[in-house]
Motif scaffolding. Sequence first.
Motif, mmCIF file in Angstrom:
data_model
loop_
_atom_site.group_PDB
_atom_site.id
_atom_site.type_symbol
_atom_site.label_atom_id
_atom_site.label_comp_id
_atom_site.label_asym_id
_atom_site.label_seq_id
_atom_site.Cartn_x
_atom_site.Cartn_y
_atom_site.Cartn_z
ATOM 1 N N UNK A 70 -0.878 -5.883 2.647
ATOM 2 C CA UNK A 70 -0.076 -5.568 1.463
ATOM 3 C C UNK A 70 -0.890 -4.855 0.398
ATOM 4 N N UNK A 71 -2.120 -5.334 0.161
ATOM 5 C CA UNK A 71 -2.993 -4.650 -0.798
ATOM 6 C C UNK A 71 -3.285 -3.237 -0.337
ATOM 7 N N UNK A 72 -3.562 -3.096 0.968
ATOM 8 C CA UNK A 72 -3.848 -1.766 1.492
ATOM 9 C C UNK A 72 -2.679 -0.812 1.344
ATOM 10 N N UNK A 73 -1.460 -1.290 1.575
ATOM 11 C CA UNK A 73 -0.284 -0.433 1.457
ATOM 12 C C UNK A 73 -0.039 -0.019 0.009
ATOM 13 N N UNK A 74 -0.152 -0.973 -0.919
ATOM 14 C CA UNK A 74 0.090 -0.627 -2.320
ATOM 15 C C UNK A 74 -0.964 0.344 -2.843
ATOM 16 N N UNK A 75 -2.228 0.129 -2.468
ATOM 17 C CA UNK A 75 -3.268 1.063 -2.884
ATOM 18 C C UNK A 75 -3.069 2.432 -2.242
ATOM 19 N N UNK A 76 -2.591 2.444 -0.999
ATOM 20 C CA UNK A 76 -2.333 3.722 -0.335
ATOM 21 C C UNK A 76 -1.236 4.489 -1.054
ATOM 22 N N UNK A 119 -2.282 8.019 -2.718
ATOM 23 C CA UNK A 119 -1.693 9.196 -2.094
ATOM 24 C C UNK A 119 -0.633 9.862 -2.970
ATOM 25 N N UNK A 120 -0.364 9.315 -4.150
ATOM 26 C CA UNK A 120 0.653 9.894 -5.023
ATOM 27 C C UNK A 120 0.373 11.362 -5.374
ATOM 28 N N UNK A 121 -0.880 11.763 -5.691
ATOM 29 C CA UNK A 121 -1.111 13.193 -5.952
ATOM 30 C C UNK A 121 -0.854 14.086 -4.744
ATOM 31 N N UNK A 122 -0.862 13.516 -3.555
ATOM 32 C CA UNK A 122 -0.583 14.303 -2.347
ATOM 33 C C UNK A 122 0.917 14.356 -2.085
ATOM 34 N N UNK A 123 1.601 13.241 -2.304
ATOM 35 C CA UNK A 123 3.022 13.184 -1.977
ATOM 36 C C UNK A 123 3.909 13.788 -3.053
ATOM 37 N N UNK A 124 3.439 13.859 -4.282
ATOM 38 C CA UNK A 124 4.258 14.468 -5.337
ATOM 39 C C UNK A 124 4.612 15.921 -5.035
ATOM 40 N N UNK A 125 3.630 16.788 -4.701
ATOM 41 C CA UNK A 125 4.022 18.177 -4.373
ATOM 42 C C UNK A 125 4.852 18.273 -3.103
ATOM 43 N N UNK A 126 4.655 17.351 -2.154
ATOM 44 C CA UNK A 126 5.488 17.375 -0.950
ATOM 45 C C UNK A 126 6.943 17.096 -1.323
ATOM 46 N N UNK A 158 -11.774 -6.057 -8.725
ATOM 47 C CA UNK A 158 -11.625 -4.823 -9.513
ATOM 48 C C UNK A 158 -12.720 -3.820 -9.171
ATOM 49 N N UNK A 159 -13.945 -4.301 -8.996
ATOM 50 C CA UNK A 159 -15.037 -3.405 -8.631
ATOM 51 C C UNK A 159 -14.823 -2.797 -7.249
ATOM 52 N N UNK A 160 -14.312 -3.586 -6.316
ATOM 53 C CA UNK A 160 -14.064 -3.064 -4.972
ATOM 54 C C UNK A 160 -12.991 -1.986 -4.985
ATOM 55 N N UNK A 161 -11.893 -2.257 -5.701
ATOM 56 C CA UNK A 161 -10.829 -1.263 -5.791
ATOM 57 C C UNK A 161 -11.334 -0.003 -6.503
#
Length: 257
Positions: A102-108, A112-119, A244-247
Amino acid sequence: MTLPHKTMMPGWLKYLPLLALMLGFSSQAFADQGIAFMSVFDGESNQEYSVKVQILLLMTALSFLPSMLLMMTSFTRIIVVLAILRQALGLQQSPPNRILIGIGLTLTMLLMKPVWDPIYTDAYEPYDRGEITLQQAVATAEKPVRAFMLAQTYENSLEQMLRIAGDPLDLEPEEISFAVLMPAFVLSELRTAFQIGFMLFIPFLIIDIVVASVLMAMGMMMLSPLIISLPFKLMVFVMVDGWTMTVGSLTASFGGL
């Protein structure tokens, strides 16, 4: 006081249709003819119910979306680093795998928002309005995804995949096929994830060595050092705000996209 009812869907949901555009279907796959889905015979007439080839393949492509998420986004690096962190802390089942995923999906979704916005704006919305064809939408959506993957791919990994595929090593970035780029991207993600994981392991390894040395000096050789070091590792991790440091380190490793 009554709160207003919001009908707007969450912002990240609008990106779900974009994943289907990443598969790069050939133009022949979207012909206008239908294929027979079932036939009904009533004794006098034989009636066939058809579905479009485009719809059939699009629905089939939905089964590949989990693989596309793993192969073409930042999810691989994030989940590997989180798994290594859990191992470094000496925890076997905490946090559970579902929490890490779940953490991995939310961080993804966030990274990835700057990539998916122009798409979404340049490919999906024009296609939804009927301004461009699906083939043109796929070609438009491919550009930001390819740019992201190439930016995160090591040159030696890409060259190795080109050698395996038998392609020339001097191809331009836009000439490299996804069949070559995807495995090179995944190998690069694993390499970066292990590099980050190594740096995460060092402080916890030092704690384990210190605790083992103290127990050895005290003659308590029958007591497992892991039992004593685990509370200290958790305490240090919480005191330095380790999550927080890991993220932050994971985000910084993508270079701000």
